[in-house]
Design a protein around this motif. Structure first.
Motif, PDB file in Angstrom:
ATOM      1  N   LEU A  24       0.831  -1.215   0.000  1.00  0.00           N
ATOM      2  CA  LEU A  24       0.000   0.000   0.000  1.00  0.00           C
ATOM      3  C   LEU A  24       0.864   1.263   0.000  1.00  0.00           C
ATOM      4  CD1 LEU A  24      -2.722  -1.209   2.496  1.00  0.00           C
ATOM      5  CD2 LEU A  24      -3.047  -0.791   0.039  1.00  0.00           C
ATOM      6  N   GLY A  25       1.931   1.260   0.784  1.00  0.00           N
ATOM      7  CA  GLY A  25       2.832   2.411   0.816  1.00  0.00           C
ATOM      8  C   GLY A  25       3.495   2.639  -0.534  1.00  0.00           C
ATOM      9  N   TYR A  26       3.912   1.562  -1.171  1.00  0.00           N
ATOM     10  CA  TYR A  26       4.543   1.652  -2.485  1.00  0.00           C
ATOM     11  C   TYR A  26       3.565   2.191  -3.521  1.00  0.00           C
ATOM     12  CZ  TYR A  26       7.238   0.328  -6.590  1.00  0.00           C
ATOM     13  OH  TYR A  26       7.929   0.361  -7.776  1.00  0.00           O
ATOM     14  N   VAL A  27       2.348   1.690  -3.489  1.00  0.00           N
ATOM     15  CA  VAL A  27       1.307   2.140  -4.412  1.00  0.00           C
ATOM     16  C   VAL A  27       1.102   3.647  -4.274  1.00  0.00           C
ATOM     17  CG1 VAL A  27      -1.178   2.015  -4.895  1.00  0.00           C
ATOM     18  CG2 VAL A  27       0.145  -0.087  -4.588  1.00  0.00           C
ATOM     19  N   ASP A  28       1.045   4.136  -3.044  1.00  0.00           N
ATOM     20  CA  ASP A  28       0.857   5.574  -2.806  1.00  0.00           C
ATOM     21  C   ASP A  28       2.080   6.379  -3.240  1.00  0.00           C
ATOM     22  OD1 ASP A  28      -1.694   5.218  -1.812  1.00  0.00           O
ATOM     23  OD2 ASP A  28      -1.062   5.229   0.282  1.00  0.00           O
ATOM     24  N   ARG A  29       3.269   5.943  -2.839  1.00  0.00           N
ATOM     25  CA  ARG A  29       4.499   6.686  -3.164  1.00  0.00           C
ATOM     26  C   ARG A  29       4.736   6.793  -4.660  1.00  0.00           C
ATOM     27  NH1 ARG A  29       6.510   3.412   0.698  1.00  0.00           N
ATOM     28  NH2 ARG A  29       7.669   2.152  -0.804  1.00  0.00           N
ATOM     29  N   GLU A  30       4.491   5.694  -5.355  1.00  0.00           N
ATOM     30  CA  GLU A  30       4.796   5.640  -6.785  1.00  0.00           C
ATOM     31  C   GLU A  30       3.600   5.990  -7.666  1.00  0.00           C
ATOM     32  OE1 GLU A  30       7.896   5.167  -7.950  1.00  0.00           O
ATOM     33  OE2 GLU A  30       8.561   5.062  -5.857  1.00  0.00           O
ATOM     34  N   MET A  31       2.473   6.335  -7.034  1.00  0.00           N
ATOM     35  CA  MET A  31       1.251   6.689  -7.753  1.00  0.00           C
ATOM     36  C   MET A  31       0.888   5.614  -8.784  1.00  0.00           C
ATOM     37  SD  MET A  31       1.596  10.848  -7.934  1.00  0.00           S
ATOM     38  CE  MET A  31       2.843  10.841  -9.180  1.00  0.00           C
ATOM     39  N   ASP A  33      -1.129   3.025 -10.946  1.00  0.00           N
ATOM     40  CA  ASP A  33      -2.453   3.074 -11.570  1.00  0.00           C
ATOM     41  C   ASP A  33      -3.277   1.812 -11.326  1.00  0.00           C
ATOM     42  OD1 ASP A  33      -1.984   5.584 -12.768  1.00  0.00           O
ATOM     43  OD2 ASP A  33      -0.933   4.619 -14.425  1.00  0.00           O
ATOM     44  N   SER A  60      -6.672  -0.344  -0.608  1.00  0.00           N
ATOM     45  CA  SER A  60      -5.979   0.417  -1.640  1.00  0.00           C
ATOM     46  C   SER A  60      -6.879   1.475  -2.262  1.00  0.00           C
ATOM     47  CB  SER A  60      -5.484  -0.528  -2.733  1.00  0.00           C
ATOM     48  OG  SER A  60      -4.849   0.212  -3.757  1.00  0.00           O
ATOM     49  N   ASP A  61      -6.297   2.641  -2.523  1.00  0.00           N
ATOM     50  CA  ASP A  61      -6.997   3.678  -3.284  1.00  0.00           C
ATOM     51  C   ASP A  61      -6.959   3.371  -4.779  1.00  0.00           C
ATOM     52  OD1 ASP A  61      -7.667   5.165  -1.014  1.00  0.00           O
ATOM     53  OD2 ASP A  61      -5.796   6.300  -1.082  1.00  0.00           O
ATOM     54  N   ALA A  62      -5.963   2.609  -5.202  1.00  0.00           N
ATOM     55  CA  ALA A  62      -5.844   2.223  -6.610  1.00  0.00           C
ATOM     56  C   ALA A  62      -6.665   0.967  -6.859  1.00  0.00           C
ATOM     57  CB  ALA A  62      -4.375   1.953  -6.953  1.00  0.00           C
TER      58      ALA A  62
END
Length: 72
Positions: A24-31, A33, A60-62
């Protein structure tokens, strides 16, 4: 390599920590899709409950695409 051969941009990384939190942190940091995660077994509800994939799907927001890798 297979993604690149198909013309798909893909990136791999190794993180240390609690799996769903690191993802989740990686998804947020790297935006990111789209998150694609493997699952095991044919029974989606039973096999996802409590798993890392389930936590990522619900938190997840993604968008998250789960793929059955169990061969069932």
């Amino acid at each position: 390599e297979r993604a690149e051969e198909a013309g798909v941009t893909a990136q791999t990384t190794i993180e240390d920590g609690t799996p769903h939190l690191e993802i989740l942190g990686y998804v947020d940091r790297e935006m990111i899709d789209l998150v694609v995660m493997g699952t095991h077994g044919a029974d989606y509800e039973r096999n996802m409950l409590g798993s890392v994939s389930q936590k990522v799907v619900t938190m997840s927001d993604a968008p998250v695409l789960t793929v059955n890798i169990g061969g069932d």
